[in-house]
Motif scaffolding. Structure first.
Motif, PDB file in Angstrom:
ATOM      1  N   GLY A 145       4.208  16.031  -4.768  1.00 37.43           N
ATOM      2  CA  GLY A 145       3.110  16.944  -4.987  1.00 37.43           C
ATOM      3  C   GLY A 145       1.856  16.278  -5.506  1.00 37.43           C
ATOM      4  O   GLY A 145       0.967  16.955  -6.020  1.00 37.43           O
ATOM      5  N   VAL A 146       1.754  14.990  -5.365  1.00 35.19           N
ATOM      6  CA  VAL A 146       0.586  14.247  -5.847  1.00 35.19           C
ATOM      7  C   VAL A 146      -0.070  13.531  -4.674  1.00 35.19           C
ATOM      8  O   VAL A 146       0.595  12.806  -3.942  1.00 35.19           O
ATOM      9  N   LYS A 147      -1.362  13.730  -4.505  1.00 39.27           N
ATOM     10  CA  LYS A 147      -2.097  12.990  -3.482  1.00 39.27           C
ATOM     11  C   LYS A 147      -2.674  11.740  -4.138  1.00 39.27           C
ATOM     12  O   LYS A 147      -3.368  11.817  -5.160  1.00 39.27           O
ATOM     13  N   GLY A 148      -2.374  10.604  -3.572  1.00 34.74           N
ATOM     14  CA  GLY A 148      -2.861   9.357  -4.136  1.00 34.74           C
ATOM     15  C   GLY A 148      -2.772   8.226  -3.140  1.00 34.74           C
ATOM     16  O   GLY A 148      -2.070   8.318  -2.122  1.00 34.74           O
ATOM     17  N   GLU A 149      -3.483   7.160  -3.440  1.00 37.97           N
ATOM     18  CA  GLU A 149      -3.469   5.969  -2.578  1.00 37.97           C
ATOM     19  C   GLU A 149      -3.856   4.753  -3.409  1.00 37.97           C
ATOM     20  O   GLU A 149      -4.718   4.822  -4.287  1.00 37.97           O
ATOM     21  N   GLY A 150      -3.187   3.643  -3.145  1.00 33.86           N
ATOM     22  CA  GLY A 150      -3.514   2.400  -3.816  1.00 33.86           C
ATOM     23  C   GLY A 150      -2.595   1.285  -3.363  1.00 33.86           C
ATOM     24  O   GLY A 150      -1.777   1.467  -2.452  1.00 33.86           O
TER      25      GLY A 150
ATOM     26  N   ARG B 136       0.856  -1.189   0.000  1.00 34.62           N
ATOM     27  CA  ARG B 136       0.000   0.000   0.000  1.00 34.62           C
ATOM     28  C   ARG B 136       0.887   1.233   0.000  1.00 34.62           C
ATOM     29  O   ARG B 136       1.795   1.369   0.833  1.00 34.62           O
ATOM     30  N   ILE B 137       0.666   2.126  -0.970  1.00 36.11           N
ATOM     31  CA  ILE B 137       1.429   3.363  -1.027  1.00 36.11           C
ATOM     32  C   ILE B 137       0.445   4.527  -1.041  1.00 36.11           C
ATOM     33  O   ILE B 137      -0.600   4.466  -1.676  1.00 36.11           O
ATOM     34  N   TYR B 138       0.785   5.602  -0.318  1.00 41.53           N
ATOM     35  CA  TYR B 138      -0.127   6.732  -0.241  1.00 41.53           C
ATOM     36  C   TYR B 138       0.600   7.989   0.206  1.00 41.53           C
ATOM     37  O   TYR B 138       1.653   7.931   0.848  1.00 41.53           O
ATOM     38  N   THR B 139       0.049   9.119  -0.182  1.00 41.93           N
ATOM     39  CA  THR B 139       0.561  10.415   0.236  1.00 41.93           C
ATOM     40  C   THR B 139      -0.556  11.171   0.939  1.00 41.93           C
ATOM     41  O   THR B 139      -1.746  10.902   0.731  1.00 41.93           O
ATOM     42  N   ASP B 140      -0.165  12.146   1.761  1.00 44.71           N
ATOM     43  CA  ASP B 140      -1.143  12.851   2.584  1.00 44.71           C
ATOM     44  C   ASP B 140      -1.799  14.024   1.870  1.00 44.71           C
ATOM     45  O   ASP B 140      -2.953  14.358   2.130  1.00 44.71           O
ATOM     46  N   SER B 141      -1.035  14.681   0.983  1.00 45.84           N
ATOM     47  CA  SER B 141      -1.557  15.902   0.382  1.00 45.84           C
ATOM     48  C   SER B 141      -0.863  16.137  -0.967  1.00 45.84           C
ATOM     49  O   SER B 141      -0.510  15.176  -1.652  1.00 45.84           O
TER      50      SER B 141
ATOM     51  N   GLY C 225      12.937  -6.621 -20.796  1.00 44.26           N
ATOM     52  CA  GLY C 225      11.557  -6.850 -21.192  1.00 44.26           C
ATOM     53  C   GLY C 225      10.773  -5.555 -21.221  1.00 44.26           C
ATOM     54  O   GLY C 225      11.296  -4.496 -21.576  1.00 44.26           O
ATOM     55  N   GLU C 226       9.495  -5.630 -20.840  1.00 48.23           N
ATOM     56  CA  GLU C 226       8.634  -4.447 -20.765  1.00 48.23           C
ATOM     57  C   GLU C 226       8.171  -4.287 -19.316  1.00 48.23           C
ATOM     58  O   GLU C 226       7.082  -4.738 -18.936  1.00 48.23           O
ATOM     59  N   PRO C 227       8.979  -3.676 -18.479  1.00 54.88           N
ATOM     60  CA  PRO C 227       8.633  -3.545 -17.055  1.00 54.88           C
ATOM     61  C   PRO C 227       7.315  -2.803 -16.860  1.00 54.88           C
ATOM     62  O   PRO C 227       6.969  -1.896 -17.622  1.00 54.88           O
ATOM     63  N   ASN C 228       6.585  -3.193 -15.832  1.00 54.51           N
ATOM     64  CA  ASN C 228       5.321  -2.524 -15.538  1.00 54.51           C
ATOM     65  C   ASN C 228       4.927  -2.754 -14.093  1.00 54.51           C
ATOM     66  O   ASN C 228       5.504  -3.606 -13.400  1.00 54.51           O
ATOM     67  N   LEU C 229       3.951  -1.982 -13.662  1.00 51.81           N
ATOM     68  CA  LEU C 229       3.420  -2.081 -12.307  1.00 51.81           C
ATOM     69  C   LEU C 229       2.018  -2.656 -12.359  1.00 51.81           C
ATOM     70  O   LEU C 229       1.202  -2.233 -13.179  1.00 51.81           O
ATOM     71  N   GLU C 230       1.736  -3.625 -11.494  1.00 51.46           N
ATOM     72  CA  GLU C 230       0.370  -4.092 -11.288  1.00 51.46           C
ATOM     73  C   GLU C 230      -0.184  -3.306 -10.101  1.00 51.46           C
ATOM     74  O   GLU C 230       0.216  -3.544  -8.962  1.00 51.46           O
ATOM     75  N   TYR C 231      -1.058  -2.385 -10.383  1.00 46.36           N
ATOM     76  CA  TYR C 231      -1.475  -1.419  -9.366  1.00 46.36           C
ATOM     77  C   TYR C 231      -2.984  -1.287  -9.307  1.00 46.36           C
ATOM     78  O   TYR C 231      -3.645  -1.160 -10.333  1.00 46.36           O
ATOM     79  N   THR C 232      -3.536  -1.325  -8.099  1.00 47.20           N
ATOM     80  CA  THR C 232      -4.957  -1.073  -7.872  1.00 47.20           C
ATOM     81  C   THR C 232      -5.100   0.299  -7.238  1.00 47.20           C
ATOM     82  O   THR C 232      -4.639   0.521  -6.110  1.00 47.20           O
ATOM     83  N   ASN C 233      -5.716   1.207  -7.960  1.00 52.21           N
ATOM     84  CA  ASN C 233      -5.824   2.582  -7.509  1.00 52.21           C
ATOM     85  C   ASN C 233      -7.064   2.784  -6.644  1.00 52.21           C
ATOM     86  O   ASN C 233      -8.171   2.378  -7.013  1.00 52.21           O
ATOM     87  N   THR C 234      -6.875   3.405  -5.491  1.00 54.68           N
ATOM     88  CA  THR C 234      -7.987   3.727  -4.606  1.00 54.68           C
ATOM     89  C   THR C 234      -8.463   5.155  -4.822  1.00 54.68           C
ATOM     90  O   THR C 234      -9.660   5.420  -4.886  1.00 54.68           O
ATOM     91  N   ALA C 235      -7.493   6.075  -4.932  1.00 51.92           N
ATOM     92  CA  ALA C 235      -7.846   7.483  -5.112  1.00 51.92           C
ATOM     93  C   ALA C 235      -6.650   8.264  -5.625  1.00 51.92           C
ATOM     94  O   ALA C 235      -5.499   7.956  -5.309  1.00 51.92           O
ATOM     95  N   GLY C 236      -6.928   9.269  -6.445  1.00 46.56           N
ATOM     96  CA  GLY C 236      -5.894  10.216  -6.843  1.00 46.56           C
ATOM     97  C   GLY C 236      -4.895   9.686  -7.845  1.00 46.56           C
ATOM     98  O   GLY C 236      -5.228   8.891  -8.719  1.00 46.56           O
ATOM     99  N   GLY C 237      -3.649  10.142  -7.705  1.00 46.63           N
ATOM    100  CA  GLY C 237      -2.601   9.826  -8.660  1.00 46.63           C
ATOM    101  C   GLY C 237      -2.160   8.376  -8.599  1.00 46.63           C
ATOM    102  O   GLY C 237      -2.406   7.665  -7.617  1.00 46.63           O
ATOM    103  N   ILE C 238      -1.523   7.923  -9.679  1.00 49.83           N
ATOM    104  CA  ILE C 238      -0.977   6.569  -9.727  1.00 49.83           C
ATOM    105  C   ILE C 238       0.524   6.637  -9.961  1.00 49.83           C
ATOM    106  O   ILE C 238       1.024   7.595 -10.569  1.00 49.83           O
ATOM    107  N   PRO C 239       1.283   5.651  -9.495  1.00 46.59           N
ATOM    108  CA  PRO C 239       2.746   5.706  -9.615  1.00 46.59           C
ATOM    109  C   PRO C 239       3.216   5.381 -11.025  1.00 46.59           C
ATOM    110  O   PRO C 239       2.514   4.734 -11.812  1.00 46.59           O
ATOM    111  N   GLY C 240       4.421   5.822 -11.329  1.00 47.22           N
ATOM    112  CA  GLY C 240       5.078   5.458 -12.575  1.00 47.22           C
ATOM    113  C   GLY C 240       6.165   4.435 -12.315  1.00 47.22           C
ATOM    114  O   GLY C 240       6.767   4.404 -11.235  1.00 47.22           O
ATOM    115  N   ALA C 241       6.403   3.565 -13.305  1.00 46.74           N
ATOM    116  CA  ALA C 241       7.521   2.624 -13.219  1.00 46.74           C
ATOM    117  C   ALA C 241       8.818   3.384 -13.484  1.00 46.74           C
ATOM    118  O   ALA C 241       8.854   4.328 -14.281  1.00 46.74           O
TER     119      ALA C 241
END
Length: 237
Positions: free
Chosen positions: A178-183, A58-63, A84-100
């Motif tokens: 500077g991105v608020k997000g959680e997932g 679980r990764i998240y930021t406050d603001s 290969g083709e690296p990627n993230l398997e990510y389930t987004n809860t709210a806001g921004g999503i991470p980059g590989a």
């Protein structure tokens, strides 16, 4: 050795999840948190957080301030041609999503020269180069057309053609700053291996070695029950 900046901005997306197909024959491995992360490369700041949840992270930021960032990296020594083709398997809860993230030694001289960032929700299979990268990497980028994460970008195959000897020195993810997000980051796929997450299992004494307990230990890993018992016996000496 030149120190490269890891200050990268995540993207805001409305998608609920980012699911990437994984080859059926992919290998699997566990990243033990935080031990598997390179602490020298870490850019998880004061209001950025992560925690293991089951086999995900679980990764998240406050603001949306400059301290709202979660970024961690795992050491490797892999040719970009074999990544290969690296990627993230990510389930987004709210806001921004991470980059590989791929930290790359583009001229294979033992020093990282820049970071390639993959954000498929925004740019498809195009990977853009960090602004802090060395000038020779920027000059050699496959494309300088605007409208991407930076003016220097291209697909990984194009980057491989431009820099055939490039070596990936670390792979990872970044949410913010500077991105608020959680997932939940369910896995990182890199070089044919699917990496999930866990915490170390550390036994407290020789009694824990019995009834197969020695097999559950991840730090250290024991060969058998006797090896486990001997470890605790010798540590008292």
């Amino acid at each position: 050795m030149r120190k490269i900046s890891l200050g990268l901005v995540g993207i805001v997306a409305a998608a609920v999840s980012l699911a990437i197909a994984v080859p059926a024959n992919a290998a699997s491995s566990v990243l033990y948190v935080p031990d598997s992360f390179n602490s020298a490369l870490s850019d998880t700041r004061a209001t950025g957080h992560y925690e293991v949840v089951a086999t995900g992270l679980r990764i998240y930021t406050d603001s949306t301030t400059s301290t709202d960032k979660v970024a961690e990296y795992v050491d490797t020594n892999t040719l970009l041609a074999a990544a290969g083709e690296p990627n993230l398997e990510y389930t987004n809860t709210a806001g921004g999503i991470p980059g590989a993230q791929l930290i790359v030694d583009f001229d294979s001289d033992g020093t990282a020269d820049g970071i390639l960032i993959g954000e498929p929700a925004a740019y498809g299979d195009d990977w853009w180069l960090s602004n802090s990268a060395d000038l020779f990497v920027k000059d050699g980028a496959p494309s300088h057309m605007g409208g991407f994460g930076s003016d220097n970008h291209g697909t990984l195959d194009q980057w491989r053609t431009a820099f055939p000897n490039a070596v990936v020195t670390a792979f990872g993810f970044s949410l913010g700053s500077g991105v608020k997000g959680e997932g939940v980051l369910n896995a990182i796929n890199f070089a044919g291996t699917e990496y999930t997450f866990g915490t170390q299992t550390v036994l407290s004494g020789k009694d824990n070695c019995k009834n197969g307990g020695w097999e559950t230990s991840t730090s250290p890993v024991f060969k058998n029950q006797g090896d486990c018992v001997n470890f605790f016996a010798s540590s008292k000496g």
